[in-house]
Design an enzyme around this catalytic site. Structure first.
Site, PDB file in Angstrom:
ATOM      1  N   TYR A   1      13.140  53.492  30.404  1.00 58.05           N
ATOM      2  CA  TYR A   1      12.075  53.229  31.378  1.00 58.05           C
ATOM      3  C   TYR A   1      12.622  52.370  32.506  1.00 58.05           C
ATOM      4  CZ  TYR A   1       7.497  51.404  32.989  1.00 58.05           C
ATOM      5  OH  TYR A   1       6.402  51.028  33.725  1.00 58.05           O
TER       6      TYR A   1
ATOM      7  N   ILE B   1       3.821  59.585  32.384  1.00 60.11           N
ATOM      8  CA  ILE B   1       3.240  58.534  31.535  1.00 60.11           C
ATOM      9  C   ILE B   1       2.324  57.769  32.466  1.00 60.11           C
ATOM     10  CG2 ILE B   1       3.690  56.491  30.139  1.00 60.11           C
ATOM     11  CD1 ILE B   1       6.358  57.764  29.339  1.00 60.11           C
TER      12      ILE B   1
ATOM     13  N   THR C   1       1.067  48.699  30.234  1.00 56.11           N
ATOM     14  CA  THR C   1      -0.381  48.826  30.370  1.00 56.11           C
ATOM     15  C   THR C   1      -1.094  48.308  29.134  1.00 56.11           C
ATOM     16  OG1 THR C   1       0.007  50.775  31.745  1.00 56.11           O
ATOM     17  CG2 THR C   1      -2.233  50.445  30.960  1.00 56.11           C
TER      18      THR C   1
ATOM     19  N   LYS D   1      11.698  57.547  32.174  1.00 55.29           N
ATOM     20  CA  LYS D   1      10.439  57.271  32.860  1.00 55.29           C
ATOM     21  C   LYS D   1      10.765  56.601  34.183  1.00 55.29           C
ATOM     22  CE  LYS D   1       6.076  54.732  32.638  1.00 55.29           C
ATOM     23  NZ  LYS D   1       5.245  53.743  31.902  1.00 55.29           N
TER      24      LYS D   1
END
Length: 309
Positions: A137, A208, A50, A165
């Site tokens: 992740y 998250i 992001t 994640k």
């Protein structure tokens, strides 16, 4: 032995604001970090997907981490420091640690698609060298490869690998990882806003979040209710946020969330190429969803307390 880091709650995946010349707008970045801290989030995650980390130089990456750390008083900062090159990920992780990060978020190597044994070696190399809590992740839509449950469970045994994640959309797989790591100091975090409530229901500890950039209070309320076992309230908040979850992914993240940030006055919508501004056809729907959320907030704030009626 790694330092402890509470990975329960809401951790916004922060945007990186740019000025007209595509330089990082550090003043806006720090104001945004302070806004999110004041809203009650449990930590901040700069320079992840992001945060457009793929278009930042290593020096810019570290400067963003430093700026966010300097801006906040009492929330941990988890720096995105992943790469498809183990040496590069290690360098970014070491530099983020030196900058004062409290933890690391490491996307799995993308494009070159290592086998599961390669993923284990990649993450262990970094975990052996950098004494910070680290989150692996899994986002196969971006990387082309899945961190399988056996791999996640094997990595969870490392004292510096503190969490996972989950952005695969596969609730069965995510639930299996949560189940098989219950006896470890290991957190399973949602990486997909629409899946946060289901993931908490199978053992997840938080999120998250992209949406928390726009609605941090509501996202914190939803996650807090779910972690407290109040699933009726959590479900209501999930449905309130549902239209926003959908609008923030009509195009590639972070295109829609940066547009939402600009609409709300939190930061510019500028992207670094090859990402572009949100297509005009989606803007009216995004504005309508944001207006509805603001109206609901105002209605609640203006409602008389029951005892005064």
């Amino acid at each position: 032995m790694t330092q402890e880091l509470d990975l329960s709650g809401v951790f916004p995946a922060m945007c990186t604001p740019f000025d007209e010349d595509e330089r990082i707008d550090f003043e806006t970045l720090q104001q945004d970090a302070q806004r999110l801290e004041a809203a009650g989030v449990d930590g901040l995650v700069p320079v992840g997907s992001t945060g457009e980390s793929a278009t930042l130089t290593h020096d810019e990456h570290v400067r963003v981490v430093e700026a966010v750390i300097d801006a906040v008083d009492d929330v941990p900062v988890i720096a995105g420091s992943g790469s498809n090159n183990t040496r590069e990920a290690l360098e970014l992780s070491e530099r983020s640690a030196d900058a004062g990060a409290d933890g690391l978020l490491l996307i799995s190597p993308y494009y070159n698609k290592p086998e599961q044994r390669g993923l284990v070696d990649h993450y262990r190399t970094i975990a052996d060298a950098v004494d910070l809590p680290q989150i692996v992740y899994n986002v196969p839509s971006r990387t082309g490869q899945t961190i399988e449950p056996d791999t996640a469970v094997e990595l969870a045994s490392h004292e510096n690998i503190a969490g996972y994640k989950a952005a695969s959309g596969d609730l069965g797989m995510i639930g299996e990882i949560a189940e098989r790591t219950m006896d470890e100091e290991f957190a399973v975090l949602s990486g997909d806003d629409a899946m946060t409530l289901p993931i908490i229901s199978v053992g997840g500890t938080g999120t998250i979040s992209v949406a928390a950039n726009i609605e941090p209070e509501r996202t914190c309320a939803m996650v807090g209710a779910a972690l407290d076992g109040d699933y009726a309230r959590a479900q209501n908040l999930h449905h309130e946020l549902g239209p926003l979850f959908r609008e923030l992914f009509v195009e590639t993240n972070p295109i829609p969330v940066k547009e939402a940030m600009q609409i709300r006055g939190y930061g510019p919508a500028r992207m670094r190429p090859p990402l572009t501004r949100l297509a005009e056809e989606y803007r009216a729907d995004l504005e309508a969803v944001l207006d509805d959320l603001e109206r609901e907030t105002t209605d609640v704030a203006n409602a008389e307390p029951e005892g005064d009626r």
